[in-house]
Design an enzyme around this catalytic site. Structure first.
Site, PDB file in Angstrom:
ATOM      1  N   CYS A  72      27.540  -7.714  -9.052  1.00 59.40           N
ATOM      2  CA  CYS A  72      28.331  -6.633  -8.987  1.00 59.40           C
ATOM      3  C   CYS A  72      29.820  -6.976 -10.014  1.00 59.40           C
ATOM      4  CB  CYS A  72      29.374  -6.148  -7.944  1.00 59.40           C
ATOM      5  SG  CYS A  72      30.204  -5.309  -7.446  1.00 59.40           S
ATOM      6  N   CYS A  75      33.242  -6.714  -8.707  1.00 54.79           N
ATOM      7  CA  CYS A  75      33.313  -7.773  -7.622  1.00 54.79           C
ATOM      8  C   CYS A  75      33.603  -9.010  -8.520  1.00 54.79           C
ATOM      9  CB  CYS A  75      31.935  -8.102  -6.768  1.00 54.79           C
ATOM     10  SG  CYS A  75      31.439  -6.899  -5.721  1.00 54.79           S
TER      11      CYS A  75
END
Length: 149
Positions: A72, A75
């Site tokens: 991600c 993230c």
């Protein structure tokens, strides 16, 4: 279970959503290294989650649980700040839950996108933040610390 990230950087697409890239079972690289550091504990088993929550309850600490994934982009973008905050606020417990390692557990928390941050006191949710919003994460942490005084 497939999880979407809040900003599809480098992940594959399905009907406009960024979805989980499944790790190769033979990949022994430390794919979570960039998501943890400082005082952030990586959670990859339900047992380690339970242990950390028990520890937080015993020590009267508020837990910030970051449900995240190595694939991600957002993230990875917020991880350095999360690590920095873990060093700045040692009275809090910072956890990163790998949604791919704990997909069933993450689903039980109704994770729809990564990153999702849960703020827990005595194991109960007191706040939540979805997305890699750095100012909002800092604001929520300060607010929680102020309310705990």
């Amino acid at each position: 279970m497939l999880f979407s990230c809040c900003n599809c950087l480098g992940a594959r697409f399905s009907m406009g959503l960024c979805i989980s890239k499944h790790q190769d079972a033979n990949d022994d690289s430390d794919h979570n290294a960039e998501l943890v550091g400082g005082n952030v504990a990586l959670i990859t088993t339900k047992e380690s989650w339970d242990t950390k929550l028990s520890e937080a309850n015993r020590d009267d600490k508020i837990v910030i649980a970051n449900f995240s994934a190595s694939w991600c982009g957002p993230c990875r973008v917020i991880a350095p700040l999360y690590i920095e905050l873990s060093l700045k606020y040692p009275t809090l417990m910072f956890l990163t839950v790998d949604v791919d390692e704990l997909s069933e557990f993450s689903s039980s928390w109704d994770i729809k996108a990564t990153p999702t941050f849960f703020f827990l006191k005595e194991g109960k949710q007191i706040d939540k933040l979805v997305g890699a919003n750095k100012p909002e994460l800092q604001k929520k942490i300060i607010s929680i610390l102020d309310s705990a005084k």
